[in-house]
Write a protein that holds these residues in place. Structure first.
Motif, PDB file in Angstrom:
ATOM      1  N   MET A  26      -2.711 -31.943  95.596  1.00  0.00           N
ATOM      2  CA  MET A  26      -1.314 -32.307  95.665  1.00  0.00           C
ATOM      3  C   MET A  26      -0.483 -31.036  95.554  1.00  0.00           C
ATOM      4  SD  MET A  26       0.620 -35.252  93.589  1.00  0.00           S
ATOM      5  CE  MET A  26       1.258 -34.604  92.083  1.00  0.00           C
ATOM      6  N   GLN A  27       0.415 -30.848  96.529  1.00  0.00           N
ATOM      7  CA  GLN A  27       1.245 -29.661  96.536  1.00  0.00           C
ATOM      8  C   GLN A  27       2.616 -29.994  95.974  1.00  0.00           C
ATOM      9  OE1 GLN A  27       1.366 -27.987 100.414  1.00  0.00           O
ATOM     10  NE2 GLN A  27      -0.820 -27.606 100.489  1.00  0.00           N
ATOM     11  N   GLN A  28       3.188 -28.997  95.309  1.00  0.00           N
ATOM     12  CA  GLN A  28       4.511 -29.178  94.744  1.00  0.00           C
ATOM     13  C   GLN A  28       5.512 -28.382  95.561  1.00  0.00           C
ATOM     14  OE1 GLN A  28       4.862 -27.968  90.698  1.00  0.00           O
ATOM     15  NE2 GLN A  28       6.877 -28.856  90.437  1.00  0.00           N
ATOM     16  N   ASP A  29       6.688 -28.934  95.702  1.00  0.00           N
ATOM     17  CA  ASP A  29       7.758 -28.253  96.405  1.00  0.00           C
ATOM     18  C   ASP A  29       8.101 -26.955  95.655  1.00  0.00           C
ATOM     19  OD1 ASP A  29       9.914 -27.755  98.107  1.00  0.00           O
ATOM     20  OD2 ASP A  29      11.292 -28.954  96.885  1.00  0.00           O
ATOM     21  N   PRO A  30       8.251 -25.819  96.371  1.00  0.00           N
ATOM     22  CA  PRO A  30       8.527 -24.548  95.691  1.00  0.00           C
ATOM     23  C   PRO A  30       9.859 -24.531  94.935  1.00  0.00           C
ATOM     24  CG  PRO A  30       8.214 -24.208  98.058  1.00  0.00           C
ATOM     25  CD  PRO A  30       8.042 -25.651  97.788  1.00  0.00           C
ATOM     26  N   ILE A  31      10.852 -25.241  95.424  1.00  0.00           N
ATOM     27  CA  ILE A  31      12.140 -25.281  94.727  1.00  0.00           C
ATOM     28  C   ILE A  31      11.984 -26.025  93.400  1.00  0.00           C
ATOM     29  CG2 ILE A  31      14.544 -26.047  94.860  1.00  0.00           C
ATOM     30  CD1 ILE A  31      13.880 -23.805  96.821  1.00  0.00           C
ATOM     31  N   ASN A  32      11.303 -27.167  93.424  1.00  0.00           N
ATOM     32  CA  ASN A  32      11.022 -27.888  92.172  1.00  0.00           C
ATOM     33  C   ASN A  32      10.277 -26.991  91.196  1.00  0.00           C
ATOM     34  OD1 ASN A  32      12.202 -30.327  92.826  1.00  0.00           O
ATOM     35  ND2 ASN A  32      10.303 -31.231  93.579  1.00  0.00           N
ATOM     36  N   PHE A  33       9.275 -26.287  91.716  1.00  0.00           N
ATOM     37  CA  PHE A  33       8.468 -25.401  90.880  1.00  0.00           C
ATOM     38  C   PHE A  33       9.327 -24.309  90.237  1.00  0.00           C
ATOM     39  CE2 PHE A  33       5.895 -21.514  90.496  1.00  0.00           C
ATOM     40  CZ  PHE A  33       4.962 -21.949  89.576  1.00  0.00           C
ATOM     41  N   LEU A  34      10.186 -23.667  91.034  1.00  0.00           N
ATOM     42  CA  LEU A  34      11.024 -22.585  90.505  1.00  0.00           C
ATOM     43  C   LEU A  34      12.027 -23.094  89.480  1.00  0.00           C
ATOM     44  CD1 LEU A  34      11.705 -20.401  93.663  1.00  0.00           C
ATOM     45  CD2 LEU A  34      10.316 -19.828  91.666  1.00  0.00           C
ATOM     46  N   ILE A  35      12.659 -24.216  89.774  1.00  0.00           N
ATOM     47  CA  ILE A  35      13.615 -24.781  88.813  1.00  0.00           C
ATOM     48  C   ILE A  35      12.907 -25.092  87.500  1.00  0.00           C
ATOM     49  CG2 ILE A  35      15.047 -26.808  88.296  1.00  0.00           C
ATOM     50  CD1 ILE A  35      15.709 -26.919  91.304  1.00  0.00           C
ATOM     51  N   THR A  36      11.743 -25.703  87.578  1.00  0.00           N
ATOM     52  CA  THR A  36      11.005 -26.083  86.376  1.00  0.00           C
ATOM     53  C   THR A  36      10.528 -24.865  85.597  1.00  0.00           C
ATOM     54  OG1 THR A  36      10.273 -28.104  87.474  1.00  0.00           O
ATOM     55  CG2 THR A  36       9.061 -27.432  85.516  1.00  0.00           C
ATOM     56  N   VAL A  37       9.903 -23.921  86.274  1.00  0.00           N
ATOM     57  CA  VAL A  37       9.320 -22.773  85.578  1.00  0.00           C
ATOM     58  C   VAL A  37      10.391 -21.879  84.965  1.00  0.00           C
ATOM     59  CG1 VAL A  37       8.025 -20.642  85.911  1.00  0.00           C
ATOM     60  CG2 VAL A  37       7.161 -22.767  86.850  1.00  0.00           C
ATOM     61  N   ILE A  38      11.393 -21.518  85.744  1.00  0.00           N
ATOM     62  CA  ILE A  38      12.437 -20.624  85.220  1.00  0.00           C
ATOM     63  C   ILE A  38      13.212 -21.318  84.111  1.00  0.00           C
ATOM     64  CG2 ILE A  38      14.578 -19.423  85.799  1.00  0.00           C
ATOM     65  CD1 ILE A  38      13.284 -18.868  88.574  1.00  0.00           C
ATOM     66  N   GLY A  39      13.545 -22.590  84.323  1.00  0.00           N
ATOM     67  CA  GLY A  39      14.274 -23.327  83.290  1.00  0.00           C
ATOM     68  C   GLY A  39      13.472 -23.480  82.014  1.00  0.00           C
ATOM     69  N   GLN A  40      12.204 -23.856  82.149  1.00  0.00           N
ATOM     70  CA  GLN A  40      11.361 -24.038  80.958  1.00  0.00           C
ATOM     71  C   GLN A  40      11.132 -22.716  80.214  1.00  0.00           C
ATOM     72  OE1 GLN A  40      11.611 -27.430  80.161  1.00  0.00           O
ATOM     73  NE2 GLN A  40       9.784 -26.746  79.122  1.00  0.00           N
TER      74      GLN A  40
END
Length: 180
Positions: A1-15
């Motif tokens: 399952m692939q994750q959208d890169p924008i979702n990934f960036l928002i989640t990682v940088i925010g977290q």
């Protein structure tokens, strides 16, 4: 399952930022050395957004809750960005607030889990280290160890308080997982 890169960036940088802000709060609550270079770096990364909040929000005793409120606000922004980006519409405000509160609590528990694990390893490898990292971990975890030692005192020189704390953290996180 692939994750959208924008979702990934928002989640990682925010977290990552939530992690740093919560760590600032925990270091302050545990009265860790402010002049430790790691504490100084955390303070520099979080001073600009925390400073205006600290002017508005009252202190609870000697504890400045502005960093905790900032972590909650950042978590709220992360959730809103993810929901809006994924086209979920505008969610219920109370649901987002509960989700953000649970997320910040989970971050607190995760920080303590890894800090306790680090403290245990450091106690075996370099118990009297003068490096800023181990000193900060010791200052962060010692108040929690002291509370746990009241429940389970050291037995024959063996301190079982880290085991108790890790079990409690895992138990709470498993129940928080049901809310998320």
């Amino acid at each position: 399952m692939q994750q959208d890169p924008i979702n990934f960036l928002i989640t990682v940088i925010g977290q990552m930022y939530v992690f740093i802000v919560v760590l600032r709060f925990l270091l302050q609550v545990s009265h860790a050395d402010y002049y430790n270079p790691i504490s100084q770096a955390i303070a520099k990364l979080t001073n600009k957004p925390v400073w205006p909040l600290s002017r508005v929000l009252p202190k609870i005793g000697r504890i400045d809750i502005s960093a905790l409120v900032l972590a909650l606000l950042v978590k709220l922004v992360i959730i809103l960005l993810l929901v809006l980006y994924n086209g979920g519409g505008i969610p219920h405000p109370l649901g987002i607030l509960i989700y953000a509160l649970v997320g910040v609590l989970d971050t607190v528990l995760t920080i303590y889990f890894w800090a306790i694990l680090g403290a245990v390893i450091i106690s075996w490898v370099a118990p009297d280290s003068y490096h800023p990292g181990p000193q900060l971990i010791q200052q962060l975890t010692e108040p929690v160890f002291a509370v746990a030692r009241k429940v389970i005192p050291p037995i024959g020189g063996l301190d079982l308080s880290p085991i108790l704390i890790i079990i409690v953290i895992q138990l709470i996180q498993s129940q928080l997982g049901r809310l998320l």
